[in-house]
Design an enzyme around this catalytic site. Structure first.
Site, PDB file in Angstrom:
ATOM      1  N   GLU A  43       0.725  -1.153   0.124  1.00  0.00           N
ATOM      2  CA  GLU A  43       0.028  -0.020   0.119  1.00  0.00           C
ATOM      3  C   GLU A  43       0.848   1.183   0.093  1.00  0.00           C
ATOM      4  OE1 GLU A  43      -3.662  -0.341   2.685  1.00  0.00           O
ATOM      5  OE2 GLU A  43      -2.467  -1.956   3.339  1.00  0.00           O
TER       6      GLU A  43
ATOM      7  N   GLY B  88      -6.736   5.395   5.221  1.00  0.00           N
ATOM      8  CA  GLY B  88      -6.560   6.423   4.121  1.00  0.00           C
ATOM      9  C   GLY B  88      -6.852   7.628   4.588  1.00  0.00           C
TER      10      GLY B  88
ATOM     11  N   SER C 129      -6.674  -2.207   1.781  1.00  0.00           N
ATOM     12  CA  SER C 129      -7.054  -1.561   0.420  1.00  0.00           C
ATOM     13  C   SER C 129      -7.620  -2.428  -0.764  1.00  0.00           C
ATOM     14  CB  SER C 129      -5.689  -0.642   0.102  1.00  0.00           C
ATOM     15  OG  SER C 129      -5.484   0.319   0.818  1.00  0.00           O
TER      16      SER C 129
ATOM     17  N   TYR D 106      -9.696   4.249  -4.829  1.00  0.00           N
ATOM     18  CA  TYR D 106      -8.462   5.148  -5.142  1.00  0.00           C
ATOM     19  C   TYR D 106      -8.568   5.888  -6.407  1.00  0.00           C
ATOM     20  CZ  TYR D 106      -7.052   2.703  -0.838  1.00  0.00           C
ATOM     21  OH  TYR D 106      -6.963   2.322   0.360  1.00  0.00           O
TER      22      TYR D 106
ATOM     23  N   ASP E 292     -15.089  -1.306   9.343  1.00  0.00           N
ATOM     24  CA  ASP E 292     -15.889  -1.750   8.168  1.00  0.00           C
ATOM     25  C   ASP E 292     -16.953  -2.744   8.359  1.00  0.00           C
ATOM     26  OD1 ASP E 292     -14.358   0.152   6.716  1.00  0.00           O
ATOM     27  OD2 ASP E 292     -12.865  -1.291   6.211  1.00  0.00           O
TER      28      ASP E 292
ATOM     29  N   ARG F 211     -10.893   3.204  11.773  1.00  0.00           N
ATOM     30  CA  ARG F 211     -12.105   2.871  11.145  1.00  0.00           C
ATOM     31  C   ARG F 211     -12.553   1.398  11.051  1.00  0.00           C
ATOM     32  NH1 ARG F 211     -10.934   3.366   5.586  1.00  0.00           N
ATOM     33  NH2 ARG F 211     -11.463   1.391   5.238  1.00  0.00           N
TER      34      ARG F 211
END
Length: 325
Positions: free
Chosen positions: A28, A295, A165, A235, A275, A273
């Site tokens: 990443e 990110g 990612s 992205y 998810d 974060r």
């Protein structure tokens, strides 16, 4: 106007000289460089004496030389990324304040299989899964993979256990697609994970420590133009829709509370974060993973959620850095 309590400090000098740790050598790297450029510009715009540092060896050298007072870690991933507990151990050993989760939270959240094991032990909902060993003995890994898919029931997700990612992830709808999915995931280090696919809304909840108390930011429901939220949608594409808040009323409250429990269960702190998915038919929520250094690019989710509370990108970076004081 910000809907959060005022920042604890207004003088940028309180932070001293700040290293913005970015880049590194994980899969990443490019995303991290993009995130780091944004964070660096935001901190400097607020008068903070911030400087870019690319990768862990460069940071170790700088810290040994006494160049910095604290670190804003925006490395992503493992193996030279900054989310697997390695760089956190370095900074703990040197007594260096840094953003994000500590050694345990970082290492655990990087490993999706072991995070799921912790969540399940506490009764937190996460999709059913099977761990896929590399080179399983007996009838061979190919047959073990097909047996796992039969156990879970198609469709399934196949992914590396320790990448982020959406790297190395495949959605598999029929038996014929399994071998290629495993071959892709096996290109990356660590164990492989197969989990039951939850079909429905893709949701994410940013977490930010405010004055010592973790707070769930408004959720975001992600609506990619394509079939799912892959690397391109995250992205590159400008056609992905982000609906914030992602849910309403009691459903939004329940998701925020679940995200906070999941974050705490994984030993995480500072910011991050969580998810999740919401099943289209039942409405049930399922936890997917925790990101301990999310990110911070122009497409990223935590800045979008903070903006819903009137916190712009520069203010968000300041608030994250305040967690190191």
């Amino acid at each position: 106007m910000s809907m959060l309590a005022p920042a604890r400090h207004s003088d940028p000098a309180v932070f001293g000289r700040v290293a913005v740790l970015m880049g590194g050598s994980s899969s990443e790297r490019e995303v991290s460089l993009d995130s780091g450029a944004g964070v660096l510009a935001a901190l400097r715009a607020r008068g903070i004496d911030a400087h870019a540092v690319d990768g862990i060896p460069a940071l170790a050298k700088a810290l040994a030389g006494g160049e910095f007072d604290r670190v804003f870690n925006i490395l992503h991933g493992q193996h030279g990324g900054g989310e697997d507990g390695v760089v956190q151990g370095l900074m703990e050993a040197l007594g260096m304040p840094y953003t994000g989760s500590g050694v345990l939270g970082s290492a655990l959240a990087m490993d999706k299989i072991r995070t799921k094991q912790v969540w399940l032990s506490l009764g937190l909902p996460t999709p059913a899964y099977v761990r896929l060993g590399r080179g399983d003995p007996g009838s061979g890994p190919g047959q073990a993979v097909h047996a796992a898919a039969c156990e879970l029931g198609l469709p399934v997700i196949v992914k590396p256990s320790q990448e982020g990612s959406s790297v190395g992830i495949s959605r598999v709808f029929d038996d014929a697609g399994l071998d290629a999915a495993v071959a892709l995931a096996a290109c990356y280090p660590g164990e492989l994970l197969m989990e039951k696919m939850v079909e429905g809304d893709e949701l994410t909840v940013g977490i930010l420590d405010i004055g010592g108390t973790p707070r769930a930011l408004p959720s975001i429901r992600i609506v990619p133009k394509g079939e799912w939220y892959d690397y391109e949608a995250k992205y590159v594409s400008d056609e992905t829709q982000y609906i914030c808040p992602g849910l309403e009323g009691e459903d939004e409250d329940a998701l925020g509370a679940l995200a906070l429990r999941a974050f705490a269960a994984a030993g995480c702190r500072g910011w991050g974060r969580v998810d999740a998915m919401r099943d289209r038919d039942s409405g049930a929520l399922f936890l997917l993973e925790v990101n301990t250094a999310p990110g911070m690019t122009s497409h990223s989710l935590v800045p979008k959620a903070a903006a819903q509370l009137g916190v712009d990108y520069e203010e968000l970076c300041w608030r994250i850095l305040e967690t190191t004081l």
